[in-house]
Design a protein around this motif. Structure first.
Motif, mmCIF file in Angstrom:
data_model
loop_
_atom_site.group_PDB
_atom_site.id
_atom_site.type_symbol
_atom_site.label_atom_id
_atom_site.label_comp_id
_atom_site.label_asym_id
_atom_site.label_seq_id
_atom_site.Cartn_x
_atom_site.Cartn_y
_atom_site.Cartn_z
ATOM 1 N N VAL A 237 41.168 27.161 45.432
ATOM 2 C CA VAL A 237 41.678 26.246 44.310
ATOM 3 C C VAL A 237 43.056 26.850 43.705
ATOM 4 O O VAL A 237 44.178 26.381 43.677
ATOM 5 C CB VAL A 237 40.795 25.277 43.347
ATOM 6 N N ARG A 238 42.487 28.107 43.240
ATOM 7 C CA ARG A 238 43.619 29.010 42.438
ATOM 8 C C ARG A 238 42.950 30.302 42.479
ATOM 9 O O ARG A 238 41.699 30.646 42.291
ATOM 10 C CB ARG A 238 43.597 28.363 40.954
ATOM 11 N N VAL A 239 43.817 31.382 42.209
ATOM 12 C CA VAL A 239 43.604 32.526 41.975
ATOM 13 C C VAL A 239 43.873 33.310 40.553
ATOM 14 O O VAL A 239 45.014 32.568 40.319
ATOM 15 C CB VAL A 239 44.092 33.747 42.974
ATOM 16 N N VAL A 240 42.781 33.530 39.767
ATOM 17 C CA VAL A 240 43.022 33.793 38.503
ATOM 18 C C VAL A 240 42.874 35.417 38.330
ATOM 19 O O VAL A 240 42.190 36.085 39.061
ATOM 20 C CB VAL A 240 42.344 33.090 37.382
ATOM 21 N N ALA A 241 43.479 35.922 37.307
ATOM 22 C CA ALA A 241 43.383 37.308 36.867
ATOM 23 C C ALA A 241 42.511 37.921 35.732
ATOM 24 O O ALA A 241 42.681 37.048 34.733
ATOM 25 C CB ALA A 241 44.744 38.035 36.875
ATOM 26 N N LEU A 242 41.523 38.679 35.707
ATOM 27 C CA LEU A 242 41.038 39.265 34.509
ATOM 28 C C LEU A 242 42.009 40.224 33.805
ATOM 29 O O LEU A 242 42.571 41.229 34.456
ATOM 30 C CB LEU A 242 39.627 39.600 35.012
ATOM 31 N N SER A 243 41.752 40.336 32.650
ATOM 32 C CA SER A 243 42.544 41.327 31.953
ATOM 33 C C SER A 243 41.858 42.957 32.202
ATOM 34 O O SER A 243 42.805 44.040 32.230
ATOM 35 C CB SER A 243 42.828 41.185 30.477
ATOM 36 N N GLY A 244 40.483 42.906 32.251
ATOM 37 C CA GLY A 244 40.053 44.217 32.829
ATOM 38 C C GLY A 244 39.969 45.442 31.837
ATOM 39 O O GLY A 244 39.620 46.604 32.173
ATOM 40 N N GLY A 245 40.393 45.039 30.554
ATOM 41 C CA GLY A 245 40.449 46.275 29.631
ATOM 42 C C GLY A 245 41.986 46.665 29.142
ATOM 43 O O GLY A 245 42.127 47.448 28.161
ATOM 44 N N TYR A 246 42.811 46.399 29.957
ATOM 45 C CA TYR A 246 44.393 46.509 29.680
ATOM 46 C C TYR A 246 44.687 45.720 28.203
ATOM 47 O O TYR A 246 44.126 44.805 28.027
ATOM 48 C CB TYR A 246 45.189 45.747 30.749
ATOM 49 N N SER A 247 45.416 46.371 27.582
ATOM 50 C CA SER A 247 46.150 45.562 26.284
ATOM 51 C C SER A 247 46.738 44.296 26.818
ATOM 52 O O SER A 247 47.043 44.013 28.260
ATOM 53 C CB SER A 247 47.053 46.434 25.697
ATOM 54 N N THR A 248 46.758 43.506 25.612
ATOM 55 C CA THR A 248 47.610 42.241 26.348
ATOM 56 C C THR A 248 48.920 42.440 26.904
ATOM 57 O O THR A 248 49.447 41.855 27.945
ATOM 58 C CB THR A 248 47.901 41.265 24.989
#
Length: 298
Positions: A237-248
């Motif tokens: 349906v969709r691929v989404v990304a996690l921030s993983g500890g990176y700053s905004t």
């Protein structure tokens, strides 16, 4: 939830402009999330009070003027949040009916100790009952997280197999799973691990029957566009990304280079927010984060 609502939610997930907000910190990560929000452990007494504080924070985010389906197309909830209410309305119902935000539920119960360079999900007792409860409350899908620390093919294949197994249970209960095998941004073999993961995910997706649709939540890859062909897979349906500890800012800069991923950020969404802020200052800070993440997701 009606079939019409489900179809509208799925269409929004597949093609909507915006990102998914992750409001799903669980028991283990709640004190840290509250600490970043300016609520220290001496400001509440016991678990119930702690969860009361985090629900208050999440309610403040949900009720902010920029938190609507125009930019935030979905939101992932912790179990207690799902069972809570906003202004007397169950949270999932409030999100969809008042804000046009698609509700998801975090279902994993944390991680096993590291073995073969990965952390598998702990067992999830009572999963089917929880999924039926979630469906009854108007939840569209689920999220379940594992973590990959090294480019270990055996470990990565085991993580992916477990993710698809849990995903099959989710689909059988009428919901759409977000499969989340996170690759640690601190891994010394991150790029190699992502290449192995991509192949394992492709094999898992190819084996799915028609109608068994999933979403993927993945660490922003070292190689730009690595997951584009997974996004085009008929079962995705969709691929989404996690921030993983990176700053905004860093997470948004990296995400902007991925043409077929949108954000599903947690800590990056709440960066700079504080309980002590006035509503005007809080809403301005959150609105700025929402806009940055939205722009990076386009």
């Amino acid at each position: 939830m009606t079939q019409d609502d489900f179809a509208k939610m799925k269409a929004q997930m597949a093609g909507g402009k915006g990102f998914i907000a992750a409001l799903d910190q669980s028991g283990g990560s709640t004190p840290k999330a509250l600490g970043l929000y300016g609520v220290t452990e001496d400001m509440y007494d016991g678990e119930e009070a702690m969860f009361g504080q985090i629900h208050e924070m999440r309610t403040r985010i949900i009720k902010a003027p920029d938190f609507t389906g125009e930019k935030v197309i979905g939101a992932i909830l912790f179990e207690r949040t799902m069972r809570g209410a906003v202004d007397g309305t169950p949270v999932a119902e409030y999100l969809w009916n008042s804000l046009s935000v698609v509700p998801f539920l975090k279902i994993d119960k944390g991680l096993e100790d590291e073995a073969n360079g990965v952390q598998m999900m702990k067992p999830i007792p009572g999963l089917e009952e929880r999924l039926k409860e979630a469906a009854g409350l108007g939840v569209f899908g689920t999220k379940e997280r594992s973590v990959i620390h090294e480019a270990n093919a055996e470990g990565i294949k085991a993580v992916v197999a477990q993710q698809f197994e849990v995903g099959a249970t989710v689909v059988s209960c009428g919901l759409v799973p977000i499969i989340e095998p996170e690759v640690s941004i601190n891994s010394a073999t991150k790029a190699e691990a992502e290449a192995i993961l991509k192949d394992a995910l492709k094999a898992g997706l190819d084996a799915l029957p028609e109608g068994h649709d999933v979403m993927l939540k993945l660490t922003i890859p070292s190689e730009d566009g690595l997951y584009d062909d997974l996004a085009d897979h008929p079962r995705v349906v969709r691929v989404v990304a996690l921030s993983g500890g990176y700053s905004t800012d860093e997470a948004c800069a990296r995400l902007a280079r991925q043409p077929k991923m949108i954000a599903s950020f947690s800590r990056a969404l709440a960066e700079g927010l504080s309980k002590q802020q006035s509503d005007a200052a809080f809403n301005a800070a959150l609105g700025s984060n929402i806009d940055k993440i939205y722009q990076a997701s386009l």
